[in-house]
Design a protein around this motif. Structure first.
Motif, PDB file in Angstrom:
ATOM      1  N   ASP A 161       0.826  -1.209   0.000  1.00 29.85           N
ATOM      2  CA  ASP A 161       0.000   0.000   0.000  1.00 29.85           C
ATOM      3  C   ASP A 161       0.860   1.258   0.000  1.00 29.85           C
ATOM      4  O   ASP A 161       0.556   2.226  -0.692  1.00 29.85           O
ATOM      5  N   SER A 162       1.945   1.239   0.775  1.00 31.41           N
ATOM      6  CA  SER A 162       2.856   2.391   0.806  1.00 31.41           C
ATOM      7  C   SER A 162       3.497   2.606  -0.559  1.00 31.41           C
ATOM      8  O   SER A 162       3.623   3.746  -1.021  1.00 31.41           O
ATOM      9  N   MET A 163       3.909   1.516  -1.197  1.00 33.19           N
ATOM     10  CA  MET A 163       4.550   1.627  -2.504  1.00 33.19           C
ATOM     11  C   MET A 163       3.559   2.125  -3.555  1.00 33.19           C
ATOM     12  O   MET A 163       3.928   2.879  -4.453  1.00 33.19           O
ATOM     13  N   LYS A 164       2.289   1.697  -3.462  1.00 37.43           N
ATOM     14  CA  LYS A 164       1.281   2.189  -4.401  1.00 37.43           C
ATOM     15  C   LYS A 164       1.124   3.698  -4.255  1.00 37.43           C
ATOM     16  O   LYS A 164       1.049   4.422  -5.245  1.00 37.43           O
ATOM     17  N   GLY A 165       1.077   4.166  -3.009  1.00 36.11           N
ATOM     18  CA  GLY A 165       0.966   5.603  -2.767  1.00 36.11           C
ATOM     19  C   GLY A 165       2.176   6.351  -3.280  1.00 36.11           C
ATOM     20  O   GLY A 165       2.057   7.416  -3.891  1.00 36.11           O
ATOM     21  N   PHE A 166       3.356   5.790  -3.043  1.00 38.45           N
ATOM     22  CA  PHE A 166       4.598   6.408  -3.505  1.00 38.45           C
ATOM     23  C   PHE A 166       4.615   6.490  -5.029  1.00 38.45           C
ATOM     24  O   PHE A 166       4.968   7.521  -5.602  1.00 38.45           O
ATOM     25  N   ALA A 167       4.228   5.407  -5.683  1.00 39.51           N
ATOM     26  CA  ALA A 167       4.217   5.380  -7.150  1.00 39.51           C
ATOM     27  C   ALA A 167       3.195   6.371  -7.695  1.00 39.51           C
ATOM     28  O   ALA A 167       3.454   7.061  -8.683  1.00 39.51           O
TER      29      ALA A 167
END
Length: 115
Positions: free
Chosen positions: A45-51
């Motif tokens: 979820d964090s990586m999706k937000g970052f991307a």
């Protein structure tokens, strides 16, 4: 007979301890797997937000670059229409400079190959 009873009791106790240890191990493994799954989900979820934020930033930067390029294009078009002879001379000088640079690079590459 007493020895046989003691042996049976010891075996039953050992079996009970082994079962308890096995259950504890299973519970520990299940908890560890659950915890790892939660951490992986949080990371995803964090990586999706970052991307998503990165893509948004890149989109904003591309839009700004397009606007800036549009300004440069307008300025250049206006200058060429106002100063056609001067613009042609500048373009010819730039073309000659690029040609000279390419010839120098090619000559340098040919010399290196000869050695």
């Amino acid at each position: 007979m007493n020895t046989n009873t003691n042996n049976r009791n010891l075996r039953a106790a050992a079996s009970g301890y082994a079962d308890d240890a096995l259950d504890s191990g299973r519970q520990f493994a299940s908890h560890a797997l659950e915890s790892a799954s939660d951490k992986a989900r949080d990371l995803r979820d964090s990586m999706k937000g970052f991307a998503s934020r990165g893509a948004s930033t890149m989109s904003d930067a591309a839009a700004a670059a397009q606007r800036q390029l549009g300004h440069y294009t307008q300025s250049t078009t206006r200058y060429v229409s106002e100063q056609p002879v001067k613009s042609a001379l500048i373009a010819a000088a730039i073309g000659a400079g690029v040609a000279a640079l390419l010839l120098a690079l090619r000559r340098n590459a040919d010399r290196r190959r000869d050695y």
